[in-house]
Design an enzyme around this catalytic site. Structure first.
Site, PDB file in Angstrom:
ATOM      1  N   GLY A  29       0.787  -1.232   0.000  1.00  0.00           N
ATOM      2  CA  GLY A  29       0.000   0.000   0.000  1.00  0.00           C
ATOM      3  C   GLY A  29       0.816   1.277   0.000  1.00  0.00           C
ATOM      4  O   GLY A  29       0.268   2.355   0.184  1.00  0.00           O
ATOM      5  N   GLU A  76       1.945   2.911  -2.359  1.00  0.00           N
ATOM      6  CA  GLU A  76       1.571   3.827  -3.443  1.00  0.00           C
ATOM      7  C   GLU A  76       0.441   4.749  -3.045  1.00  0.00           C
ATOM      8  O   GLU A  76       0.138   5.705  -3.731  1.00  0.00           O
ATOM      9  CB  GLU A  76       1.088   3.050  -4.674  1.00  0.00           C
ATOM     10  N   ASN A  88       9.254  -0.773  -2.601  1.00  0.00           N
ATOM     11  CA  ASN A  88       9.682   0.529  -3.078  1.00  0.00           C
ATOM     12  C   ASN A  88       9.473   1.595  -2.002  1.00  0.00           C
ATOM     13  O   ASN A  88       8.817   1.368  -0.990  1.00  0.00           O
ATOM     14  CB  ASN A  88       8.860   0.874  -4.316  1.00  0.00           C
ATOM     15  N   ASP A 143      10.124   2.888  -8.347  1.00  0.00           N
ATOM     16  CA  ASP A 143       9.195   1.821  -7.968  1.00  0.00           C
ATOM     17  C   ASP A 143       9.792   0.441  -8.206  1.00  0.00           C
ATOM     18  O   ASP A 143       9.092  -0.532  -8.433  1.00  0.00           O
ATOM     19  CB  ASP A 143       7.838   1.947  -8.703  1.00  0.00           C
ATOM     20  N   LYS A 159      12.631  -6.587  -9.826  1.00  0.00           N
ATOM     21  CA  LYS A 159      12.195  -5.689 -10.894  1.00  0.00           C
ATOM     22  C   LYS A 159      13.345  -4.986 -11.601  1.00  0.00           C
ATOM     23  O   LYS A 159      13.278  -4.757 -12.802  1.00  0.00           O
ATOM     24  CB  LYS A 159      11.296  -4.608 -10.283  1.00  0.00           C
ATOM     25  N   CYS A 162      -8.252  -0.162 -11.299  1.00  0.00           N
ATOM     26  CA  CYS A 162      -9.206  -1.209 -11.681  1.00  0.00           C
ATOM     27  C   CYS A 162      -9.787  -0.994 -13.073  1.00  0.00           C
ATOM     28  O   CYS A 162      -9.999  -1.953 -13.812  1.00  0.00           O
ATOM     29  CB  CYS A 162     -10.352  -1.277 -10.686  1.00  0.00           C
ATOM     30  N   MET A 194     -16.798  -2.495  -5.998  1.00  0.00           N
ATOM     31  CA  MET A 194     -16.601  -1.134  -6.498  1.00  0.00           C
ATOM     32  C   MET A 194     -16.569  -0.194  -5.290  1.00  0.00           C
ATOM     33  O   MET A 194     -17.596   0.013  -4.629  1.00  0.00           O
ATOM     34  CB  MET A 194     -17.743  -0.775  -7.460  1.00  0.00           C
TER      35      MET A 194
HETATM   36  C1  HEC Z   1     -10.660  -1.424  -6.505  1.00  0.00           C
HETATM   37  C2  HEC Z   1     -11.138  -1.465  -7.835  1.00  0.00           C
HETATM   38  C3  HEC Z   1     -11.948  -0.300  -8.329  1.00  0.00           C
HETATM   39  C4  HEC Z   1     -11.637   1.035  -8.297  1.00  0.00           C
HETATM   40  C5  HEC Z   1     -10.396   1.694  -7.727  1.00  0.00           C
HETATM   41  C6  HEC Z   1     -12.724   1.705  -8.957  1.00  0.00           C
HETATM   42  N1  HEC Z   1     -13.654   0.795  -9.355  1.00  0.00           N
HETATM   43 FE1  HEC Z   1     -15.386   1.202 -10.313  1.00  0.00          FE
HETATM   44  N2  HEC Z   1     -15.855  -0.781 -10.310  1.00  0.00           N
HETATM   45  C7  HEC Z   1     -15.080  -1.778  -9.812  1.00  0.00           C
HETATM   46  C8  HEC Z   1     -15.731  -3.045  -9.995  1.00  0.00           C
HETATM   47  C9  HEC Z   1     -15.182  -4.409  -9.584  1.00  0.00           C
HETATM   48  C10 HEC Z   1     -16.957  -2.772 -10.621  1.00  0.00           C
HETATM   49  C11 HEC Z   1     -18.003  -3.784 -11.039  1.00  0.00           C
HETATM   50  C12 HEC Z   1     -18.889  -4.125  -9.904  1.00  0.00           C
HETATM   51  C13 HEC Z   1     -19.955  -5.088 -10.358  1.00  0.00           C
HETATM   52  O1  HEC Z   1     -19.636  -6.284 -10.474  1.00  0.00           O
HETATM   53  O2  HEC Z   1     -21.049  -4.640 -10.657  1.00  0.00           O
HETATM   54  C14 HEC Z   1     -16.993  -1.336 -10.815  1.00  0.00           C
HETATM   55  C15 HEC Z   1     -18.058  -0.671 -11.390  1.00  0.00           C
HETATM   56  C16 HEC Z   1     -18.088   0.702 -11.620  1.00  0.00           C
HETATM   57  C17 HEC Z   1     -19.182   1.400 -12.259  1.00  0.00           C
HETATM   58  C18 HEC Z   1     -20.441   0.747 -12.769  1.00  0.00           C
HETATM   59  C19 HEC Z   1     -20.242   0.349 -14.184  1.00  0.00           C
HETATM   60  C20 HEC Z   1     -21.425  -0.397 -14.760  1.00  0.00           C
HETATM   61  O3  HEC Z   1     -21.750  -0.147 -15.924  1.00  0.00           O
HETATM   62  O4  HEC Z   1     -21.998  -1.252 -14.051  1.00  0.00           O
HETATM   63  C21 HEC Z   1     -18.820   2.712 -12.339  1.00  0.00           C
HETATM   64  C22 HEC Z   1     -19.615   3.848 -12.938  1.00  0.00           C
HETATM   65  C23 HEC Z   1     -17.514   2.846 -11.737  1.00  0.00           C
HETATM   66  N3  HEC Z   1     -17.104   1.609 -11.313  1.00  0.00           N
HETATM   67  C24 HEC Z   1     -16.796   4.025 -11.645  1.00  0.00           C
HETATM   68  C25 HEC Z   1     -15.569   4.161 -10.998  1.00  0.00           C
HETATM   69  C26 HEC Z   1     -14.871   5.405 -10.863  1.00  0.00           C
HETATM   70  C27 HEC Z   1     -15.321   6.730 -11.455  1.00  0.00           C
HETATM   71  C28 HEC Z   1     -13.751   5.147 -10.142  1.00  0.00           C
HETATM   72  C29 HEC Z   1     -12.705   6.131  -9.658  1.00  0.00           C
HETATM   73  C30 HEC Z   1     -13.221   7.294  -8.955  1.00  0.00           C
HETATM   74  C31 HEC Z   1     -13.749   3.725  -9.844  1.00  0.00           C
HETATM   75  N4  HEC Z   1     -14.873   3.169 -10.394  1.00  0.00           N
HETATM   76  C32 HEC Z   1     -12.761   3.065  -9.132  1.00  0.00           C
HETATM   77  C33 HEC Z   1     -13.851  -1.641  -9.229  1.00  0.00           C
HETATM   78  C34 HEC Z   1     -13.217  -0.429  -8.999  1.00  0.00           C
END
Ligand code: HEC
Length: 696
Positions: free
Chosen positions: A201, A203, A280, A325, A352, A630, A670
């Site tokens: 973590g 980063e 790192n 890194d 690395k 992601c 998410m």
């Molecule tokens: C740790 C991983 C991760 C991060 C960081 C992340 N997401 Fe996600 N996001 C996911 C995952 C996994 C899903 C799918 C969840 C599901 O199965 O419905 C998702 C789904 C979404 C969706 C819904 C998409 C859809 O059509 O269903 C949106 C919008 C979204 N993310 C926006 C963002 C935004 C904007 C950010 C940054 C501010 C962000 N995400 C950061 C993992 C992440």
């Protein structure tokens, strides 16, 4: 069933196991004798009871039923769909006919090795408790086993012991502060009735790395070793930290320092030590965290600790003053190789930074080091001092520099394997450059907790083209310090390797092929279409007298994050291509369930949406700091999370807000970004629209 009635072949092998225990000074309590011997025994391949199979971390097996001549008869015995999981970058275990693995958010599965029947499943419900830590995804690459218990770490920092018979939790302990950015990504290692775990973590905020050893039976903390020094005003924990502090400058502790041991740790029974592979700096840019320079111990090092007390024994720093890194969190492999005519106990280490190191296990002195890929930050390692001879300019002294290897390294965490018969090490290598650019960086921004990518460098907002990097499976001779053979592999991010006394090397690849090669020549002997990219490493074991090979299929690690189109070229889509456990046997005739073919994303659009260039630009920076881990570089996702250019949900401001800020999909992984206000959400949407329409 799993844990009782284990019958090991070690009785036949007692001399070796006893010799190792004797060297270790018999630190092992009687109750742990079975596990200790199981993990010490190089010669009995029936089980795969530790991440690298045995203490030596060879990722190798003496099994030879499947060999060069008959490997073409290998076929699928069965497959098991792993439902509702994202990350599949993991290495299973196989003990007494049962396969154990963790995927996704540390969900542990136990599976009958012969039939593929799911015996139990343990879900630690990480998404319900991880909060901000859920924003950091690179979770767990493997599990540990000791005396009838399975050990797993979680994103929220718990180390959990499960009863191997039924998956019930025996104990759980919180190894990191629940409110900082530290998570667990690495596999726990077990020795002497202890379990050791690090964290990751650096980063994402101002954090200080450490490793902790717990009693494997009770979860009681036994010792902790800090990897970088803290605030001198508070006093140092030990003499090693006092020594390390002399190599830091400025107010480094305000930036955390980093050094997280997020992957490699090796127990050495011969010296009763654990070797910790450290990470790192935090932030990556040394000019920010240690402005007056300095080596910054113990970043990017192997540190040897007394296994009983956690006391410092020696260290070797592969990249003094780390600023790219680079880290030494890649495999720490124990071997005895012949140097100058005599057998020497050594560590083989391909971190690395692109140098392959052979290090004396007793003293930590580097015996040889050569480049095993394209490296431009240093010319060579001076063996007299053990230090690299750096190339001027590589430290982006003038604010920018294009440097090989990239922040992904020549070799990342995907396991390499060592075959004592061929004497070769099989390394999944990659070749790419990074542009280091710290123009306009404000150091004051970095001395805080943030849960944002926090590197001290300009953040990339564009995409990476499919040809931005390449990769190869490399067979390296550690005695001669040169390549024996190399075969090109697809894309950049391929799986770890496993080798057997059948003269074989197995590797899963980014295009979904699972391949077997001749360990001596690199000739491809067998290939299977797994229908999804592979990142983890395979294992092999025996059940009912038959040799099996298992691998977890599914993208994972940071590939879907930093590589944009370079990773998306393979066509793996989140929520479309399933993660699976595959098991192979000679004459296997099972078929995979129907799987959608690889496919490229089709962006969706709302023609009425007018993109504001300024908003799109600030949205791009927000996206790079919070979302690319992601959803992909340049909003080009590569299979971990959905591609937001193709998300209908993102077209609707209210739905977007409820997911991104409101946490509407938190349970599905998410994370919630509660700090984002209406204007920031708006700018993210402008960036996504611009990217969906192909803006650079
Ligand atoms: C740790 C991983 C991760 C991060 C960081 C992340 N997401 Fe996600 N996001 C996911 C995952 C996994 C899903 C799918 C969840 C599901 O199965 O419905 C998702 C789904 C979404 C969706 C819904 C998409 C859809 O059509 O269903 C949106 C919008 C979204 N993310 C926006 C963002 C935004 C904007 C950010 C940054 C501010 C962000 N995400 C950061 C993992 C992440």
């Amino acid at each position: 069933m799993a844990a009782t009635g284990l019958h090991f072949g070690w009785l036949r092998r007692v001399p070796l196991a006893m010799a190792l225990l004797a060297l270790a000074g018999c630190h092992t309590a009687p109750i742990n004798v079975d596990s200790a011997r199981l993990i010490a025994d190089e010669l009995d391949g029936r089980n795969w009871a530790a991440y690298g199979r045995t203490y030596s971390e060879h990722h190798a097996s003496p099994l030879r039923q499947i060999d060069r001549r008959n490997v073409e008869e290998l076929g699928l015995a069965w497959s098991l769909d792993l439902l509702g999981v994202t990350n599949g970058a993991t290495v299973p275990l196989a003990i007494d006919g049962i396969i154990y693995l963790t995927v996704g958010q540390s969900i542990v599965h136990a599976v009958d090795a012969r039939t593929g029947r799911l015996l139990w499943r343990h879900d630690p419900e990480v998404t319900k408790v991880a909060k901000r830590k859920l924003r950091i995804t690179w979770g767990p690459r493997g599990i540990g086993y000791w005396e009838g218990k399975i050990y797993v770490g979680t994103t929220d920092g718990r180390l959990i012991a499960l009863d191997a018979r039924d998956g019930r939790q025996v104990w759980s302990t919180q190894t990191v502060d629940p409110d900082n950015e530290l998570t667990i990504t690495g596999p726990p290692r077990l020795f002497n009735g202890k379990v050791i775990i690090g964290n990751a973590g650096s980063e994402f905020g101002a954090n200080r790395g450490y490793v902790t050893a717990y009693d494997a039976g009770t979860g009681k903390q036994l010792w902790r070793f800090w990897i970088v020094p803290g605030d001198p005003a508070e006093g140092f924990e030990n003499a090693a930290m006092e020594m390390a502090a002399k190599t830091w400058t400025g107010d480094w502790w305000k930036f955390g320092g980093g050094g997280q041991a997020w992957n490699a740790m090796t127990y050495d029974p011969a010296y009763n030590r654990v070797y910790i592979g450290t990470g790192n700096g935090s932030p990556w840019n040394r000019k920010v965290r240690s402005p007056g320079g300095g080596d910054n111990l113990f970043l990017c090092s192997i540190v040897a600790l007394d296994a009983d007390t956690g006391e410092y024994v020696w260290h070797y720093q592969t990249t003094p003053g780390e600023t790219w890194d680079y880290n030494s969190s890649m495999d720490i492999t124990l071997a005895t190789i012949t140097i100058d005519g005599r057998p020497r106990p050594v560590i083989l280490h391909a971190p690395k930074n692109g140098f392959f190191y052979v290090i004396d296990r007793e003293t930590g002195k580097v015996l040889s080091a050569e480049k095993f890929g394209k490296v431009t930050w240093a010319e060579r390692i001076d063996l007299a001092t053990g230090r690299p001879v750096e190339v001027p300019g590589a430290r982006y002294e003038e604010a920018t520099a294009l440097v090989w290897p990239s922040t992904m390294g020549v070799h990342n965490w995907q396991p390499m394997s060592f075959n004592a018969q061929t004497g070769l090490v099989y390394i999944p290598t990659l070749e790419m450059a990074s542009l280091f650019d710290d123009r306009g960086i404000d150091p004051k921004r970095f001395g805080m907790q943030s849960t944002k990518l926090n590197t001290g460098l300009a953040m990339p907002v564009g995409d990476a083209p499919p040809d931005a990097g390449k990769s190869a499976l490399l067979a390296w001779d550690p005695v001669q310090q040169r390549a024996a053979w190399s075969v090109p592999t697809p894309g950049l991010w391929n799986g770890g390797t496993m080798t057997t006394d059948g003269g074989l090397v197995f590797q899963g690849q980014s295009d979904g092929r699972f391949n077997a090669y001749d360990a001596a020549t690199g000739g491809q002997l067998w290939s299977f279409d797994a229908q999804m990219g592979i990142t983890g490493a395979p294992i092999t074991f025996e059940a009912g007298g038959q040799q099996y090979i298992s691998v977890v299929v599914g993208w994972g690690g940071s590939a879907p994050a930093f590589f944009g189109s370079l990773a998306a070229q393979h066509g793996w889509q989140a929520r479309v291509h399933p993660h699976r456990l595959l098991t192979f046997v000679r004459g296997g005739r099972a078929r995979l369930p129907d799987t959608p073919p690889p496919q490229q994303v089709k962006p969706v659009d709302d023609p009425a949406f007018v993109v504001d260039a300024g908003k799109a630009q600030s949205g791009g920076v927000l996206f790079a700091e919070r979302c690319i881990v992601c959803h992909g570089l340049g909003a080009v996702a590569a299979g971990y999370a959905p591609d937001l250019r193709a998300s209908a949900l993102s077209l609707d401001a209210t739905a977007f807000q409820s997911v991104v800020q409101g946490g509407g999909l938190e349970i599905a992984g998410m994370p919630r970004f509660e700090e984002l206000g209406a204007a920031e959400l708006e700018s993210l949407r402008h960036y996504l629209r611009a990217r969906a329409r192909g803006a650079p």
